[in-house]
Design a protein around this motif. Structure first.
Motif: not given
Length: 77
Positions: A49-50, A61-64, A66
């Protein structure tokens, strides 16, 4: 095979098939996180994460958390 974006492995790629827009920030949708776009997992940060993704040439870059709400169809590469 359709899976959540959070479940792909490094180097895998696929096509976004569904996005739960209720749980996805508008900014991600504007940056191309939409059905029909190609996605590839470039790298994961420690503890996964991310996630660092390439979506149609755009690096995000995104959070798990999301990524769980984005469904993709894995490419047979």
């Amino acid at each position: 095979m359709q899976i959540s974006l959070a479940d792909i492995k490094r180097g895998q790629e696929g096509v976004i098939t569904d996005v739960s827009s209720i749980h996805i920030p508008l900014k991600l949708l504007e940056m191309g996180c939409l059905p029909g776009n190609f996605v590839k997992l470039v790298q994961m940060a420690p503890f996964a994460d991310p996630m660092y993704l390439n979506i149609n040439g755009t690096h995000l870059a995104i959070r798990k958390e999301t990524a769980l709400h984005i469904l993709i169809e894995i490419s047979n590469v």
